[in-house]
Design a protein around this motif. Structure first.
Motif, mmCIF file in Angstrom:
data_model
loop_
_atom_site.group_PDB
_atom_site.id
_atom_site.type_symbol
_atom_site.label_atom_id
_atom_site.label_comp_id
_atom_site.label_asym_id
_atom_site.label_seq_id
_atom_site.Cartn_x
_atom_site.Cartn_y
_atom_site.Cartn_z
ATOM 1 N N GLN A 10 -4.320 -11.451 6.815
ATOM 2 C CA GLN A 10 -4.795 -10.151 7.568
ATOM 3 C C GLN A 10 -4.402 -9.088 6.743
ATOM 4 O O GLN A 10 -3.237 -9.125 6.193
ATOM 5 C CB GLN A 10 -4.273 -9.905 8.819
ATOM 6 N N LEU A 11 -5.372 -8.013 6.320
ATOM 7 C CA LEU A 11 -5.030 -7.105 5.568
ATOM 8 C C LEU A 11 -4.362 -5.982 6.491
ATOM 9 O O LEU A 11 -5.031 -5.398 7.297
ATOM 10 C CB LEU A 11 -6.216 -6.419 5.042
ATOM 11 N N VAL A 12 -3.077 -5.535 6.191
ATOM 12 C CA VAL A 12 -2.318 -4.517 6.974
ATOM 13 C C VAL A 12 -1.896 -3.223 6.584
ATOM 14 O O VAL A 12 -1.650 -2.394 7.205
ATOM 15 C CB VAL A 12 -1.019 -5.325 7.579
ATOM 16 N N ARG A 13 -2.124 -3.248 5.166
ATOM 17 C CA ARG A 13 -2.091 -1.754 4.307
ATOM 18 C C ARG A 13 -3.012 -1.503 3.533
ATOM 19 O O ARG A 13 -3.607 -2.596 3.202
ATOM 20 C CB ARG A 13 -0.695 -2.064 3.628
ATOM 21 N N SER A 14 -3.444 -0.370 3.239
ATOM 22 C CA SER A 14 -4.620 0.005 2.478
ATOM 23 C C SER A 14 -4.435 -0.164 1.160
ATOM 24 O O SER A 14 -3.421 0.157 0.571
ATOM 25 C CB SER A 14 -4.995 1.476 3.116
ATOM 26 N N PRO A 15 -5.343 -0.815 0.363
ATOM 27 C CA PRO A 15 -5.186 -1.053 -0.964
ATOM 28 C C PRO A 15 -5.558 0.468 -1.834
ATOM 29 O O PRO A 15 -5.509 0.431 -3.164
ATOM 30 C CB PRO A 15 -6.445 -1.855 -1.536
ATOM 31 N N ILE A 16 -5.669 1.465 -0.976
ATOM 32 C CA ILE A 16 -5.959 2.797 -1.671
ATOM 33 C C ILE A 16 -4.725 3.143 -2.412
ATOM 34 O O ILE A 16 -3.539 3.086 -1.853
ATOM 35 C CB ILE A 16 -6.322 4.096 -0.956
ATOM 36 N N GLY A 17 -4.761 3.497 -3.808
ATOM 37 C CA GLY A 17 -3.385 4.197 -4.389
ATOM 38 C C GLY A 17 -2.756 2.933 -5.164
ATOM 39 O O GLY A 17 -1.886 3.096 -5.939
ATOM 40 N N THR A 18 -3.391 1.675 -5.039
ATOM 41 C CA THR A 18 -2.836 0.484 -5.775
ATOM 42 C C THR A 18 -3.500 0.243 -6.891
ATOM 43 O O THR A 18 -4.460 0.874 -7.440
ATOM 44 C CB THR A 18 -2.810 -0.620 -4.985
#
Length: 60
Positions: A10-18
């Protein structure tokens, strides 16, 4: 026919900024929005992808 082991993530943190490669890995695992889940076969390749972005996902 053998039964394949699966792993649910499950994706629990946003990948924005990675890193771009980490965002591509998230998409490669079939995850789109936050809290989306994906059930995949438990292979070494999938395990490597999970390890790479372990800070963004939760293994259920």
């Amino acid at each position: 026919m053998t039964t394949q082991q699966t792993v649910k993530i499950q994706l629990v943190r946003s990948p924005i900024g990675t890193k771009e490669s980490h965002r591509a890995t998230v998409r490669g695992l079939g995850l789109r929005k936050l809290n989306s889940t994906s059930e995949l076969q438990d292979t070494p390749a999938v395990r490597g992808m999970i390890n790479k972005i372990s800070y963004l996902i939760k293994v259920l």
